[in-house]
Write a protein that holds these residues in place. Structure first.
Motif, PDB file in Angstrom:
ATOM      1  N   HIS A  55     -25.750 117.463  58.962  1.00  0.00           N
ATOM      2  CA  HIS A  55     -26.920 118.250  59.576  1.00  0.00           C
ATOM      3  C   HIS A  55     -26.797 117.893  61.168  1.00  0.00           C
ATOM      4  CE1 HIS A  55     -28.686 114.176  59.910  1.00  0.00           C
ATOM      5  NE2 HIS A  55     -28.352 113.795  58.702  1.00  0.00           N
ATOM      6  N   PRO A  56     -27.505 118.565  61.887  1.00  0.00           N
ATOM      7  CA  PRO A  56     -27.735 118.818  63.336  1.00  0.00           C
ATOM      8  C   PRO A  56     -28.385 117.216  63.528  1.00  0.00           C
ATOM      9  CG  PRO A  56     -28.695 120.632  62.605  1.00  0.00           C
ATOM     10  CD  PRO A  56     -28.363 119.928  61.336  1.00  0.00           C
ATOM     11  N   PRO A  57     -28.009 116.707  64.869  1.00  0.00           N
ATOM     12  CA  PRO A  57     -28.560 115.311  65.081  1.00  0.00           C
ATOM     13  C   PRO A  57     -29.998 115.330  64.822  1.00  0.00           C
ATOM     14  CG  PRO A  57     -26.980 116.274  66.983  1.00  0.00           C
ATOM     15  CD  PRO A  57     -27.231 117.242  66.008  1.00  0.00           C
ATOM     16  N   GLY A  58     -30.589 114.204  64.484  1.00  0.00           N
ATOM     17  CA  GLY A  58     -32.107 113.970  64.612  1.00  0.00           C
ATOM     18  C   GLY A  58     -32.674 115.002  63.411  1.00  0.00           C
ATOM     19  N   LYS A  59     -32.090 115.649  62.687  1.00  0.00           N
ATOM     20  CA  LYS A  59     -32.711 116.693  61.781  1.00  0.00           C
ATOM     21  C   LYS A  59     -32.495 116.146  60.280  1.00  0.00           C
ATOM     22  CE  LYS A  59     -34.172 119.863  64.597  1.00  0.00           C
ATOM     23  NZ  LYS A  59     -33.869 118.785  65.917  1.00  0.00           N
ATOM     24  N   GLY A  60     -32.078 115.194  60.082  1.00  0.00           N
ATOM     25  CA  GLY A  60     -31.684 114.735  58.793  1.00  0.00           C
ATOM     26  C   GLY A  60     -33.063 114.577  58.032  1.00  0.00           C
ATOM     27  N   ALA A  61     -33.350 114.941  56.656  1.00  0.00           N
ATOM     28  CA  ALA A  61     -34.450 114.590  56.114  1.00  0.00           C
ATOM     29  C   ALA A  61     -34.673 112.958  55.964  1.00  0.00           C
ATOM     30  CB  ALA A  61     -34.078 115.032  54.545  1.00  0.00           C
ATOM     31  N   GLU A  62     -33.850 112.315  55.749  1.00  0.00           N
ATOM     32  CA  GLU A  62     -34.146 111.000  55.641  1.00  0.00           C
ATOM     33  C   GLU A  62     -33.192 110.313  56.901  1.00  0.00           C
ATOM     34  OE1 GLU A  62     -34.763 107.462  53.134  1.00  0.00           O
ATOM     35  OE2 GLU A  62     -36.230 109.171  53.856  1.00  0.00           O
ATOM     36  N   GLN A  63     -34.048 109.330  57.719  1.00  0.00           N
ATOM     37  CA  GLN A  63     -33.200 109.132  58.991  1.00  0.00           C
ATOM     38  C   GLN A  63     -32.138 107.796  58.428  1.00  0.00           C
ATOM     39  OE1 GLN A  63     -33.553 110.029  61.962  1.00  0.00           O
ATOM     40  NE2 GLN A  63     -32.149 108.513  62.530  1.00  0.00           N
ATOM     41  N   ASP A  64     -30.859 108.532  58.767  1.00  0.00           N
ATOM     42  CA  ASP A  64     -29.760 107.524  58.436  1.00  0.00           C
ATOM     43  C   ASP A  64     -28.917 106.926  59.358  1.00  0.00           C
ATOM     44  OD1 ASP A  64     -28.986 110.066  59.293  1.00  0.00           O
ATOM     45  OD2 ASP A  64     -28.256 110.644  57.181  1.00  0.00           O
ATOM     46  N   ILE A  65     -29.660 106.691  60.825  1.00  0.00           N
ATOM     47  CA  ILE A  65     -29.157 106.320  61.941  1.00  0.00           C
ATOM     48  C   ILE A  65     -29.838 105.287  62.238  1.00  0.00           C
ATOM     49  CG2 ILE A  65     -28.611 106.750  64.400  1.00  0.00           C
ATOM     50  CD1 ILE A  65     -28.191 109.626  63.860  1.00  0.00           C
ATOM     51  N   GLY A  66     -29.126 103.960  62.643  1.00  0.00           N
ATOM     52  CA  GLY A  66     -29.629 102.865  63.125  1.00  0.00           C
ATOM     53  C   GLY A  66     -29.060 102.777  64.580  1.00  0.00           C
ATOM     54  N   PHE A  67     -30.190 102.465  65.722  1.00  0.00           N
ATOM     55  CA  PHE A  67     -29.807 102.726  67.195  1.00  0.00           C
ATOM     56  C   PHE A  67     -30.239 101.159  67.800  1.00  0.00           C
ATOM     57  CE2 PHE A  67     -29.699 103.765  71.345  1.00  0.00           C
ATOM     58  CZ  PHE A  67     -29.070 105.032  71.650  1.00  0.00           C
ATOM     59  N   VAL A  68     -29.326 100.615  68.505  1.00  0.00           N
ATOM     60  CA  VAL A  68     -29.470  99.564  69.210  1.00  0.00           C
ATOM     61  C   VAL A  68     -29.371  99.930  70.849  1.00  0.00           C
ATOM     62  CG1 VAL A  68     -28.843  97.080  69.543  1.00  0.00           C
ATOM     63  CG2 VAL A  68     -28.598  98.082  67.222  1.00  0.00           C
ATOM     64  N   PHE A  69     -30.332  99.471  71.388  1.00  0.00           N
ATOM     65  CA  PHE A  69     -30.384  99.822  72.967  1.00  0.00           C
ATOM     66  C   PHE A  69     -29.846  98.693  73.673  1.00  0.00           C
ATOM     67  CE2 PHE A  69     -33.699 102.380  70.923  1.00  0.00           C
ATOM     68  CZ  PHE A  69     -33.602 103.544  71.548  1.00  0.00           C
ATOM     69  N   GLN A  70     -29.610  98.858  74.814  1.00  0.00           N
ATOM     70  CA  GLN A  70     -28.953  98.004  75.843  1.00  0.00           C
ATOM     71  C   GLN A  70     -30.123  96.796  75.859  1.00  0.00           C
ATOM     72  OE1 GLN A  70     -27.862  99.005  79.654  1.00  0.00           O
ATOM     73  NE2 GLN A  70     -27.387  97.017  80.164  1.00  0.00           N
ATOM     74  N   ASP A  71     -31.244  97.078  76.097  1.00  0.00           N
ATOM     75  CA  ASP A  71     -32.430  96.094  75.823  1.00  0.00           C
ATOM     76  C   ASP A  71     -32.817  95.800  74.402  1.00  0.00           C
ATOM     77  OD1 ASP A  71     -32.632  95.766  78.901  1.00  0.00           O
ATOM     78  OD2 ASP A  71     -33.906  97.713  78.706  1.00  0.00           O
ATOM     79  N   PRO A  72     -33.274  94.646  73.895  1.00  0.00           N
ATOM     80  CA  PRO A  72     -33.727  94.599  72.666  1.00  0.00           C
ATOM     81  C   PRO A  72     -34.693  95.728  72.201  1.00  0.00           C
ATOM     82  CG  PRO A  72     -33.383  92.419  73.666  1.00  0.00           C
ATOM     83  CD  PRO A  72     -33.444  93.455  74.706  1.00  0.00           C
ATOM     84  N   THR A  73     -35.643  95.950  73.531  1.00  0.00           N
ATOM     85  CA  THR A  73     -36.729  97.186  72.763  1.00  0.00           C
ATOM     86  C   THR A  73     -37.299  96.899  71.955  1.00  0.00           C
ATOM     87  OG1 THR A  73     -34.967  98.771  73.517  1.00  0.00           O
ATOM     88  CG2 THR A  73     -36.951  99.785  72.679  1.00  0.00           C
ATOM     89  N   LEU A  74     -38.020  95.433  71.776  1.00  0.00           N
ATOM     90  CA  LEU A  74     -38.926  95.120  70.722  1.00  0.00           C
ATOM     91  C   LEU A  74     -40.199  95.177  71.331  1.00  0.00           C
ATOM     92  CD1 LEU A  74     -37.151  91.810  69.885  1.00  0.00           C
ATOM     93  CD2 LEU A  74     -37.069  93.985  68.588  1.00  0.00           C
ATOM     94  N   MET A  75     -41.328  95.530  70.275  1.00  0.00           N
ATOM     95  CA  MET A  75     -42.489  95.665  70.809  1.00  0.00           C
ATOM     96  C   MET A  75     -43.403  94.113  71.052  1.00  0.00           C
ATOM     97  SD  MET A  75     -43.691  98.429  67.822  1.00  0.00           S
ATOM     98  CE  MET A  75     -43.348  97.437  66.724  1.00  0.00           C
ATOM     99  N   PRO A  76     -43.349  93.871  72.126  1.00  0.00           N
ATOM    100  CA  PRO A  76     -44.160  92.507  72.415  1.00  0.00           C
ATOM    101  C   PRO A  76     -45.306  91.853  71.776  1.00  0.00           C
ATOM    102  CG  PRO A  76     -44.462  93.945  74.466  1.00  0.00           C
ATOM    103  CD  PRO A  76     -43.789  94.611  73.317  1.00  0.00           C
ATOM    104  N   TRP A  77     -46.118  92.829  71.435  1.00  0.00           N
ATOM    105  CA  TRP A  77     -47.166  92.526  70.479  1.00  0.00           C
ATOM    106  C   TRP A  77     -46.978  92.559  69.349  1.00  0.00           C
ATOM    107  CZ3 TRP A  77     -46.525  97.421  73.049  1.00  0.00           C
ATOM    108  CH2 TRP A  77     -46.034  98.566  72.101  1.00  0.00           C
ATOM    109  N   ALA A  78     -45.710  92.477  68.638  1.00  0.00           N
ATOM    110  CA  ALA A  78     -45.670  92.522  67.343  1.00  0.00           C
ATOM    111  C   ALA A  78     -44.651  91.224  66.828  1.00  0.00           C
ATOM    112  CB  ALA A  78     -45.195  93.836  66.611  1.00  0.00           C
ATOM    113  N   THR A  79     -44.762  90.694  65.959  1.00  0.00           N
ATOM    114  CA  THR A  79     -43.907  89.641  65.446  1.00  0.00           C
ATOM    115  C   THR A  79     -42.540  89.993  64.962  1.00  0.00           C
ATOM    116  OG1 THR A  79     -44.770  89.602  63.020  1.00  0.00           O
ATOM    117  CG2 THR A  79     -45.817  88.146  64.249  1.00  0.00           C
ATOM    118  N   VAL A  80     -41.655  89.231  64.666  1.00  0.00           N
ATOM    119  CA  VAL A  80     -40.345  89.636  64.622  1.00  0.00           C
ATOM    120  C   VAL A  80     -40.283  90.315  63.174  1.00  0.00           C
ATOM    121  CG1 VAL A  80     -38.132  88.675  63.664  1.00  0.00           C
ATOM    122  CG2 VAL A  80     -39.126  87.590  65.659  1.00  0.00           C
ATOM    123  N   PHE A  81     -41.227  89.980  62.203  1.00  0.00           N
ATOM    124  CA  PHE A  81     -41.438  90.651  60.865  1.00  0.00           C
ATOM    125  C   PHE A  81     -42.024  91.926  61.166  1.00  0.00           C
ATOM    126  CE2 PHE A  81     -43.712  92.065  57.387  1.00  0.00           C
ATOM    127  CZ  PHE A  81     -42.990  91.763  56.614  1.00  0.00           C
TER     128      PHE A  81
END
Lengths: 291, 268
Positions: free
Chosen positions: B83-109
Motif C-alpha cells: 500500500h502507499p506509505p502511511g495508508k495501511g489499515a493496520e500500522q505496520d511500521i515502527g519508527f525510531v527518531f534521532q532523539d528518543p522523542t519520549l513524552m516527558p510527562w509520561a512514565t516509561v510504561f
C-alpha cells in the motif's frame, strides 16, 4: 568463641551502620532546611511589624497618619463583619473573572492553535484589549452595563484573559515535532492528538499563565471597583478603602489593604500549589534538584 | 544488557524473499525549491537490514520519512507492504527518531503504551505486550520511571521498545544512535541486530557512519548530496552472526574500505 567479652560491646552511638548514619544526617539537613524555609520569612515579617509598632509608638505618630499594626489588627476585629462582607464580594469577583478568563482563554487559544487564519484575524482584538488600560475602559463599561457586578466582572476578566489566551496558544503549538510525527505515524485522531500530546505539552505554559492571571484578576477586580466607586450597595474591599479614605479612617484603610494583600497571597499560593501538583513529577520548572 | 537466552541466530536475509518496499523514480522537492531526493529507485526485500549512508543533505532522512508516510512524495511512487506509505489499515511500521522523542510527562510504561493506546487498546490488554517489549530491550525494571530519570542510551531503548510494541514488520531508524557515546552505541548496535533476527524485522537504518552501516547491514545504500540521490549500493551478505568479533575481522575491514571508497566517490 563462647564468650562475648572478647569483643567489647559497641557503644550505643555506633550501632547504626554508616549508610543509615548518612541517611539520618541527610534527613536532618533536609528537615532543618524545611524549618528554615518557614522560620526565616516569619522571623523577618515579625521583626518588620515589631519595628513598625515601635517606631509609631516611639515617635508618637498619630493614628490618622500611620496606624500601628496593633491598631490595624484591632480594626480588623471590630469591623470584622463589614470587612468580611467586602472580602467575600472581592473573592467572588476575582474567582469568577478568573474562571471566565480560563474558559475564554483556553477555548480561544485552542481555536488560535487550530487555525493561523483565525489567529491572525482575531489577535489584534486581543492585543487591543490587553494594551488598553482597564482603568480607561472601565467607565465606559460601567455606563453600558447596568448591573455593577457584571460590569466589574467584565473589567477583571479583560485583565486576566490575555495571559491565558496567549500562553495556551503558544503552549498548544509547542509540542515536539517528532512527537507530532509519531502521532501521525500511528494515525491518531485529532481528539487523541489533543488529549495525549497537545494538552500535556501546553500545561507548563498554561500553569505559568494561571499564576499571572490569578494576580491580575485580583488587580482587575480592585481597579474596576475603584472606578465604579461606591455605586453599588454590595461592595468589595476597594470600596472599603475608598470609603475609609473619604472618612479619614486610616486604620480601616490599612485593614482593608491587608485583606487585599492576603487575598493575593492566597491566590498565588493556590496557583503555585496547583502548578506543582500538576507538573511536579516531570517538568523541569517544578523539579527540585539536589546540589 | 539482559537478553533472552533463546536467541534466534542472525543470518543473511534470503535472496528470494518477497519485496516489502518498492521505490520507483521517487523525488522530493521542498517548497523552498531544494531537491532533497531525485529519482530514487530501490527494492527492499523482507528481512533485509538496509542502511542509508551519506553526508548531510543527501536526502537519506527525507527518503526514510517518505517511506514512513511522514512526508509527501513529489514524484514517483512508493509501495510499502502493498500500500502507499502511511495508508495501511493496520500500522505496520515502527519508527525510531534521532532523539528518543519520549513524552516527558509520561512514565516509561505510558510511553511504550502510546501506539497501542492510539489504536484503542486498553491498558490491561496492552500490559503483557508492553512488558514484553520493555524486557526485550532490557528495561523491565524501569516501567515506572520518567524519561528524565534515564540515561541517553536507556531513553533510546524505550524509544525502540515503543517502536516494536505494535509488532511491526518494518523498523525505520533515523540516525538513532548519532548522539550517543561509542560504548553505548556499540551495545545498542548489537541489540538492534538481535531484535532484527528475533522479530524477523526488515530494518532501514539511516546513518552517517561507515563503520556502523557495515557492521549492521546486509546492504548499504550510499547516497550523494545536492541533489540527494543514490550513488551506489553495496551488498554485504557475509559475517553472520555479527558480534563484537566481527568488528575485528579482515572481512569487516575490507567492507569498510569498499563502502568508504563508495562514500568518497559521492564527495567528488
Amino acid at each position: 568463641m563462647s564468650s562475648t567479652t572478647d569483643f567489647p560491646a559497641p557503644a550505643p552511638e555506633e550501632t547504626q551502620d554508616p549508610a543509615a548514619e548518612m541517611n539520618a544526617s541527610v534527613e536532618r539537613a533536609a528537615r532543618r532546611e524545611r524549618r528554615m524555609q518557614v522560620l526565616m520569612p516569619v522571623a523577618a515579617l515579625s521583626s518588620a511589624l515589631l519595628l513598625w509598632e515601635f517606631l509609631v509608638w516611639y515617635n508618637e505618630v498619630p493614628h490618622y497618619l500611620i496606624p500601628a499594626p496593633s491598631l490595624i489588627a484591632q480594626t480588623l476585629v471590630t469591623d470584622f463583619a463589614t470587612l468580611m462582607d467586602s472580602m467575600w464580594f472581592t473573592v467572588k469577583l476575582t474567582l469568577l473573572s478568573l474562571a471566565l478568563a480560563i474558559v475564554g482563554g483556553v477555548l480561544l487559544g485552542m481555536l488560535f492553535a487550530l487555525s493561523r487564519t483565525i489567529e491572525v484575524s482575531l489577535f489584534p482584538f486581543a492585543v487591543i484589549l490587553q494594551v488598553t488600560p482597564v482603568i480607561a475602559i472601565a467607565p465606559l463599561i460601567l455606563i453600558y452595563v447596568h448591573d455593577t457586578f457584571s460590569a466589574l466582572l467584565i473589567c477583571a476578566w479583560i485583565v486576566a484573559f490575555f495571559p491565558i489566551l496567549s500562553n495556551t496558544a503558544i503552549g498548544l503549538r509547542s509540542a515536539d515535532h517528532n512527537l507530532r510525527d509519531l502521532f501521525t505515524l500511528y494515525q491518531a485522531t485529532p481528539l487523541q492528538r489533543l488529549r495525549f500530546l497537545l494538552v500535556p505539552s501546553a500545561l507548563p505554559y498554561f500553569m505559568a499563565a494561571l499564576k499571572i492571571a490569578g494576580g491580575l484578576a485580583l488587580i482587575g477586580a480592585v481597579v474596576a471597583e475603584f472606578v465604579a466607586g461606591t455605586a453599588g450597595q454590595n461592595t468589595g474591599l476597594a470600596s472599603r478603602i475608598l470609603e475609609s479614605s473619604f472618612r479619614q479612617e486610616i486604620p480601616r484603610m490599612f485593614a482593608a489593604l491587608f485583606l487585599v494583600s492576603l487575598l493575593g497571597i492566597v491566590i498565588f499560593l493556590a496557583t503555585s500549589f496547583l502548578s506543582k501538583a500538576v507538573l511536579g513529577h516531570w517538568h523541569e520548572s517544578e523539579i527540585k534538584r539536589e546540589s | 544488557m539482559v537478553m533472552e537466552s533463546t536467541m534466534t541466530a542472525q543470518a543473511a536475509p534470503a535472496q528470494d524473499a518477497p519485496t516489502l518496499i518498492r521505490m520507483e523514480g521517487v523525488s522530493k522537492r521542498f517548497a523552498n525549491g531544494t531537491v532533497a531526493v531525485r529519482d530514487m529507485n530501490l527494492d527492499i526485500r523482507e528481512g533485509e537490514f538496509v542502511s542509508f549512508l551519506g553526508p548531510s543533505g543527501c536526502g537519506k532522512s527525507t527518503a526514510l520519512k517518505m517511506i514512513a508516510g511522514l512526508l509527501s512524495i513529489s514524484a514517483g511512487e512508493i509501495t510499502v507492504n502493498g500500500h502507499p506509505p502511511g495508508k495501511g489499515a493496520e500500522q505496520d511500521i515502527g519508527f525510531v527518531f534521532q532523539d528518543p522523542t519520549l513524552m516527558p510527562w509520561a512514565t516509561v510504561f505510558e510511553n511504550v503504551f502510546l501506539p497501542l493506546r492510539l489504536r484503542g487498546m486498553s491498558r490491561a490488554d496492552a500490559r503483557d505486550r508492553i512488558e514484553e517489549a520493555l524486557a526485550s530491550v532490557g528495561l523491565a525494571k524501569f516501567t515506572n520511571a520518567y524519561p528524565r530519570e534515564l540515561s541517553g542510551g536507556m531513553k533510546m531503548r524505550v524509544s525502540i521498545a515503543r517502536a516494536l510494541v505494535t509488532r511491526p514488520k518494518l523498523l525505520l531508524m533515523d540516525e538513532p544512535f548519532a548522539a550517543l557515546d561509542e560504548i553505548t552505541r556499540f551495545k545498542l548496535n548489537n541489540d538492534v541486530l538481535d531484535l532484527w533476527a528475533r522479530h524477523k524485522l526488515t530494518v532501514i537504518f539511516v546513518t552517517h557512519s561507515v563503520f556502523e552501516s557495515v557492521y549492521l547491514s546486509s546492504r548499504v545504500v550510499v547516497m550523494a548530496a545536492r541533489p540527494g540521490r543514490v550513488s551506489d549500493v553495496v551488498d554485504l551478505p557475509g559475517g553472520y552472526p555479527r558480534t563484537e568479533a566481527y568488528r575485528t575481522t579482515p572481512d569487516y575491514a575490507e567492507n569498510c574500505r569498499v563502502v568508504s571508497a563508495a562514500l568518497e566517490e559521492t564527495m567528488k
